[in-house]
Design a protein around this motif. Structure first.
Motif, PDB file in Angstrom:
ATOM      1  N   LYS A   1       0.841  -1.198   0.000  1.00  0.00           N
ATOM      2  CA  LYS A   1       0.000   0.000   0.000  1.00  0.00           C
ATOM      3  C   LYS A   1       0.876   1.247   0.000  1.00  0.00           C
ATOM      4  O   LYS A   1       1.845   1.344   0.756  1.00  0.00           O
ATOM      5  CB  LYS A   1      -0.931   0.008   1.209  1.00  0.00           C
ATOM      6  N   ILE A   2       0.501   2.223  -0.834  1.00  0.00           N
ATOM      7  CA  ILE A   2       1.282   3.458  -0.964  1.00  0.00           C
ATOM      8  C   ILE A   2       1.346   4.200   0.371  1.00  0.00           C
ATOM      9  O   ILE A   2       0.328   4.488   0.985  1.00  0.00           O
ATOM     10  CB  ILE A   2       0.664   4.393  -2.031  1.00  0.00           C
ATOM     11  N   ALA A   3       2.582   4.506   0.797  1.00  0.00           N
ATOM     12  CA  ALA A   3       2.804   5.364   1.956  1.00  0.00           C
ATOM     13  C   ALA A   3       3.166   6.771   1.485  1.00  0.00           C
ATOM     14  O   ALA A   3       2.780   7.763   2.094  1.00  0.00           O
ATOM     15  CB  ALA A   3       3.909   4.800   2.842  1.00  0.00           C
ATOM     16  N   CYS A   4       3.913   6.843   0.366  1.00  0.00           N
ATOM     17  CA  CYS A   4       4.367   8.128  -0.166  1.00  0.00           C
ATOM     18  C   CYS A   4       4.662   7.966  -1.646  1.00  0.00           C
ATOM     19  O   CYS A   4       5.150   6.919  -2.084  1.00  0.00           O
ATOM     20  CB  CYS A   4       5.633   8.564   0.573  1.00  0.00           C
ATOM     21  N   GLN A   5       4.357   8.994  -2.403  1.00  0.00           N
ATOM     22  CA  GLN A   5       4.752   9.026  -3.816  1.00  0.00           C
ATOM     23  C   GLN A   5       5.151  10.447  -4.165  1.00  0.00           C
ATOM     24  O   GLN A   5       4.648  11.400  -3.577  1.00  0.00           O
ATOM     25  CB  GLN A   5       3.650   8.510  -4.737  1.00  0.00           C
ATOM     26  N   ALA A   6       6.099  10.574  -5.108  1.00  0.00           N
ATOM     27  CA  ALA A   6       6.607  11.904  -5.455  1.00  0.00           C
ATOM     28  C   ALA A   6       7.397  11.836  -6.748  1.00  0.00           C
ATOM     29  O   ALA A   6       7.813  10.760  -7.193  1.00  0.00           O
ATOM     30  CB  ALA A   6       7.497  12.440  -4.344  1.00  0.00           C
ATOM     31  N   GLU A   7       7.581  13.008  -7.335  1.00  0.00           N
ATOM     32  CA  GLU A   7       8.505  13.170  -8.455  1.00  0.00           C
ATOM     33  C   GLU A   7       9.748  13.845  -7.891  1.00  0.00           C
ATOM     34  O   GLU A   7       9.654  14.844  -7.178  1.00  0.00           O
ATOM     35  CB  GLU A   7       7.875  14.046  -9.536  1.00  0.00           C
ATOM     36  N   LEU A   8      10.920  13.275  -8.180  1.00  0.00           N
ATOM     37  CA  LEU A   8      12.171  13.752  -7.613  1.00  0.00           C
ATOM     38  C   LEU A   8      13.083  14.309  -8.703  1.00  0.00           C
ATOM     39  O   LEU A   8      13.112  13.784  -9.813  1.00  0.00           O
ATOM     40  CB  LEU A   8      12.896  12.615  -6.899  1.00  0.00           C
ATOM     41  N   THR A   9      13.828  15.338  -8.378  1.00  0.00           N
ATOM     42  CA  THR A   9      14.835  15.899  -9.267  1.00  0.00           C
ATOM     43  C   THR A   9      16.192  15.707  -8.609  1.00  0.00           C
ATOM     44  O   THR A   9      16.323  15.873  -7.393  1.00  0.00           O
ATOM     45  CB  THR A   9      14.590  17.406  -9.494  1.00  0.00           C
ATOM     46  N   PHE A  10      17.190  15.334  -9.420  1.00  0.00           N
ATOM     47  CA  PHE A  10      18.539  15.174  -8.900  1.00  0.00           C
ATOM     48  C   PHE A  10      19.549  15.759  -9.877  1.00  0.00           C
ATOM     49  O   PHE A  10      19.249  15.952 -11.057  1.00  0.00           O
ATOM     50  CB  PHE A  10      18.864  13.700  -8.627  1.00  0.00           C
TER      51      PHE A  10
END
Length: 145
Positions: free
Chosen positions: A129-138
């Protein structure tokens, strides 16, 4: 490919207590990585977050996701020895708390790279089950001398 903690530490400069990935269960260099973080009550952040109701801070979940994505990026031979610097977060959503005893399932898919700047789509799950989702930049850069 799978990576144990020693192999992860060959790629990432992070060290405990700030190394937030225990194992990489699948890595496709330059494309994606999946890993796990076994969350225990022994984590130093639980001392103050929150006494009597321990919850893993969201920023550390994001950091664990970024470290997972960094493994995918730094696994490419041309990126070995570089640093993957956290550049930004978009669309971060937290769906459930992460608590001691949880196994955080981490995944990051690298979706685009322009020069040294890259973008990843990441998700952290507990028991599927999703706890966290995000788009990341590096940003990939050479370490300072």
């Amino acid at each position: 490919m799978e990576l144990n903690i020693e192999q992860i530490m060959e790629l990432l400069p992070h060290r405990p207590p700030f190394l937030l990935v225990d194992r990489i269960t699948d890595c496709r260099p330059g494309q994606s990585a999946r890993g796990i973080k076994c969350v225990t009550m022994n984590e130093p952040f639980f001392t103050g977050h929150f006494p009597g109701s321990p919850i893993m801070p969201g920023v550390l979940i994001l950091e664990a996701l970024a470290q997972t994505g960094a493994v995918a990026a730094l696994s490419l031979p041309e990126n070995r020895g570089k640093l993957a610097i956290f550049g930004g977060v978009k669309q971060a959503r937290f769906k459930r708390p992460v608590t001691p005893g949880d196994v955080l399932e981490l995944s990051c898919e690298l979706i685009e790279q322009r020069g040294p700047v890259g973008y990843g789509r990441a998700a952290a799950r507990v028991e599927g089950k999703i706890a966290c989702q995000a788009e990341l930049t590096f940003v990939l850069q050479d370490p300072r001398p």
